[in-house]
Design an enzyme around this catalytic site. Sequence first.
Site, PDB file in Angstrom:
ATOM      1  CD  GLU B  75      -1.449  -2.512   1.465  1.00 11.43           C
ATOM      2  OE1 GLU B  75      -0.307  -2.623   1.973  1.00 11.43           O
ATOM      3  OE2 GLU B  75      -2.164  -3.504   1.195  1.00 11.43           O
ATOM      4  CE1 TYR B 101      -5.983  -5.837   6.261  1.00 15.28           C
ATOM      5  CE2 TYR B 101      -7.219  -6.137   4.239  1.00 15.28           C
ATOM      6  CZ  TYR B 101      -6.886  -6.552   5.507  1.00 15.28           C
ATOM      7  OH  TYR B 101      -7.445  -7.681   6.023  1.00 15.28           O
ATOM      8  CG  HIS B 144     -11.677  -7.913   6.327  1.00 11.07           C
ATOM      9  ND1 HIS B 144     -11.190  -8.880   7.163  1.00 11.07           N
ATOM     10  CD2 HIS B 144     -10.981  -8.034   5.172  1.00 11.07           C
ATOM     11  CE1 HIS B 144     -10.240  -9.567   6.550  1.00 11.07           C
ATOM     12  NE2 HIS B 144     -10.084  -9.068   5.343  1.00 11.07           N
TER      13      HIS B 144
HETATM   14  C1  TPP Z   1      -1.821  -4.965   4.416  1.00  9.69           C
HETATM   15  C2  TPP Z   1      -2.822  -5.803   3.681  1.00  9.69           C
HETATM   16  N1  TPP Z   1      -3.121  -5.518   2.394  1.00  9.69           N
HETATM   17  C3  TPP Z   1      -4.048  -6.237   1.750  1.00  9.69           C
HETATM   18  C4  TPP Z   1      -4.696  -7.268   2.353  1.00  9.69           C
HETATM   19  C5  TPP Z   1      -5.770  -8.057   1.609  1.00  9.69           C
HETATM   20  N2  TPP Z   1      -5.308  -9.405   1.293  1.00  9.69           N
HETATM   21  C6  TPP Z   1      -5.570 -10.441   2.119  1.00  9.69           C
HETATM   22  S1  TPP Z   1      -4.846 -11.856   1.615  1.00  9.69           S
HETATM   23  C7  TPP Z   1      -4.211 -11.125   0.238  1.00  9.69           C
HETATM   24  C8  TPP Z   1      -3.372 -11.931  -0.704  1.00  9.69           C
HETATM   25  C9  TPP Z   1      -2.154 -12.483  -0.058  1.00  9.69           C
HETATM   26  O1  TPP Z   1      -1.474 -13.332  -0.938  1.00  9.69           O
HETATM   27  P1  TPP Z   1      -0.159 -14.116  -0.518  1.00  9.69           P
HETATM   28  O2  TPP Z   1       0.700 -13.284   0.343  1.00  9.69           O
HETATM   29  O3  TPP Z   1       0.455 -14.645  -1.747  1.00  9.69           O
HETATM   30  O4  TPP Z   1      -0.668 -15.302   0.407  1.00  9.69           O
HETATM   31  P2  TPP Z   1      -1.685 -16.477   0.075  1.00  9.69           P
HETATM   32  O5  TPP Z   1      -3.058 -15.945   0.359  1.00  9.69           O
HETATM   33  O6  TPP Z   1      -1.510 -16.861  -1.344  1.00  9.69           O
HETATM   34  O7  TPP Z   1      -1.356 -17.561   1.028  1.00  9.69           O
HETATM   35  C10 TPP Z   1      -4.576  -9.766   0.194  1.00  9.69           C
HETATM   36  C11 TPP Z   1      -4.211  -8.833  -0.883  1.00  9.69           C
HETATM   37  C12 TPP Z   1      -4.355  -7.538   3.689  1.00  9.69           C
HETATM   38  N3  TPP Z   1      -4.931  -8.544   4.378  1.00  9.69           N
HETATM   39  N4  TPP Z   1      -3.431  -6.799   4.325  1.00  9.69           N
END
Ligand code: TPP
Lengths: 433, 369
Positions: B75, B101, B144
Amino acid sequence: MADRPASSHSNRGNLPPLSLHVPEPPYRPGDPVDYSWLDIPPAGTAPRPDEACEAAETHPLCHGLIRVLDEDHRAVGAWDPRLDPETLRRMLRVMAMTRAFDDRMYRGQRQGKTSFYMKCTGEEATSVASAFALADDDMVFPSYRQQGILIARGYPIVEMINQIYSNRADKLKGRQLPIMYSSREHSFFTISGNLATQYPQAVGWAMASAIRGDTRIAASWIGEGSSAEGDAHAAFTFATVFNAPVVFNVVNNQWAISSFSGFAGGERATFAARAVGYGLAGLRVDGNDALAVYAAVRWAANRARANKGPTLIEHFTYRAEGHSTSDDPSQYRSAQEREEWPLGDPVMRLKRHLISLGEWSVEAHQAMDRELVEQVKAATKEAEKNGILGHGLHHPFHTMFEDVYEELPWHLKDQSEQAMHERRVKWPDWKET
Amino acid sequence: MSALEEGPVTLADAPVRRLNMIEAINEALHLMMARDDSVVVFGEDVGYFGGVFRATAGLQKTFGKSRVFDTPINECGIIGAAVGMAAYGLRPVPEIQFADYIYPGYDQLVSEAARLRYRSAGEFIAPITVRSPFGGGIFGGQTHSQSPEALFTHVAGLKVVIPSTPHDAKGLLIAAIEDNDPVIFFEPKRIYNGPFNGYYDKPVEPWARHPDSEVPEGYYSIPLGKARIVREGEALTVLAYGTMIHVAEAVLAEKGVDAEIIDLRTLLPLDIETVKKSVEKTGKCLIVHEATRTGGFGGELSALVQEHCFYHLEAPIERVTGFDTPYPHSLEWAYFPGPVRIGEAVDRLLASGGRRAAPGGRNDAVRNG
Ligand SMILES: Cc1ncc(C[n+]2csc(CCOP(=O)(O)OP(=O)(O)O)c2C)c(N)n1
């Protein structure tokens, strides 16, 4: 729009115009999938440097893939951890349990028993085998996809379900989103919804352990998508500066919701290769090979415990299911990816290895699966006695105001009374137990 | 591109459709991208997938990947890059997936975007609109559900906009994108699909049955800094925004109170004239927001009303807010400032009269008996 900035192009007419590169995944919905372009070295070929080596000696490993289980399900090469069959069977059981648990909880969410769930299907080895490689009192700072660690450490699954249902027996008092567990007793740090925040925290814990002359180390997990957060940079820098006894795991399951690993930099370099620039030790491992995961994490844990510093491990794996119950992966990726994933399924691979050793059988596996399904079912029934989300059996209202601070300040006391009062207005017959 | 210089177009005859809030936002984005090729849209999952709430659906297909794209999960990078693009002369409309976030990008917003104009004496500006879903009521737990608007209204140089209807969402988003200052555009996600009225145990009404889901086709903008009088009334003034407009409306209708409900729409700059006029008329003021109470925007509103309308107040100003705790998952509805909390504040306001009235003020004998 008087003060709108000028956006006129500079007129170096003889130069070609610049263009923006936006990564594009190899496959989108409906595309046929062919992974033959993926460079997957045969099992047993990666050298295993000494755990106390210079970090730089590991850097060639950041571009390869440590694999132990070969095409014939044998364990081969320098990284074979030579685990005894009993340990292998226990590891297999925890992985299978994690999967059975995920399946049941996913269905529970669909049946309206809770708001949300996240599976780790296909990634079980990255948490379970890691947990086996660490000491039980090493502190873990997980993301939301390491339920396998809690299960491996013997956390009761009834308690996990109570948390998922946010019911009156939930040890986290119904405050957290489902699956955001916490268990100090199991050296399992409270999970945050804010991605990657746990990474520098793990370093801090490891530094504290070093400050106090302890022998425990820390380990943390993030997804490859989250490795883009600034917190990862903070963590790597602190870890390398203070030579912190910490193991960084990046679980590269190819997808971060709808964004493929290219949006975290995966098009240009491996995630393990970040170790090079920071001077960390780095390993890249077949994340669907439980033995390779075990061996890599064990190597890093031994190194950290010997005061030789931090290691970054990339676990190369595949997120076989949707991101969460809120996600529909058919909207953005080809369904064939899962079928074609060249590194197979971690549970099946470990199972076949044990069978090839003559230490396991198809029948024994089926019987175990049936038993685990029953076990999860029984735990679910047990947890449901304490309530499911939104059906009244939650923690008492006043608990909402506890733990904001150690002591309740006056304004929270007032607000707590207000909440109780509102409850009495809404349900005049209600009495707080 | 000179489309923006045409100025607002009146669309009295434009065809009107019923849209939900996501569709209205999506339409505003399509429209602004078509009108102004300096508008770029990006954020986590906004490109190919069209956003986890589908607000940016179809944009990448229409406008191409170099104007609509996914970003790394960072972000700080999203906002920082927006500042850089703005410095070049683009008009970035980044999305932060959830307001919860936004904090890794806070430094870029507070120390950079907000002050670019000031510190460069106008050489560089930051015409950025940061869109982000905010607020609770969806069992999203503490990450959220937050309503962090006060963290932004406190920052000199940022504007804060919060729509409460599809009609307003489109017009306000267009105005925000056209604005040459950085705008935080918080979208109350609980009312993306319907005007949730706080009665969580009753079925949700879809937007289609609400008059403010009528959204004209084509371009229209709603000026920032202009509140909307949702309902005129005499008994008391309600100051609210976002989801709480609908909750307050339902509670006051149910109680049969002749309240004047003001949807602030823009928290900063605030439409103080509309607020003043209303409170001077009614003499009573109820402030409602979902965000935590202490240091919340309600405190600022209360101070302003006191400064501007003191001699017209007939009762202490009432603030109804979320509690000063993180947003709890299972006790979401105990946390939410719902009908009971609002209803009792209304009762208190109606019951008290004249105590604070000053001699010479407008505390007419009629109202006070
Ligand atoms: C600071 C922040 N930004 C955005 C999100 C929203 N978000 C939750 S999970 C996710 C994807 C994460 O992907 P990854 O790190 O590859 O882990 P995976 O879910 O594939 O295990 C996002 C964008 C969040 N939880 N926290």
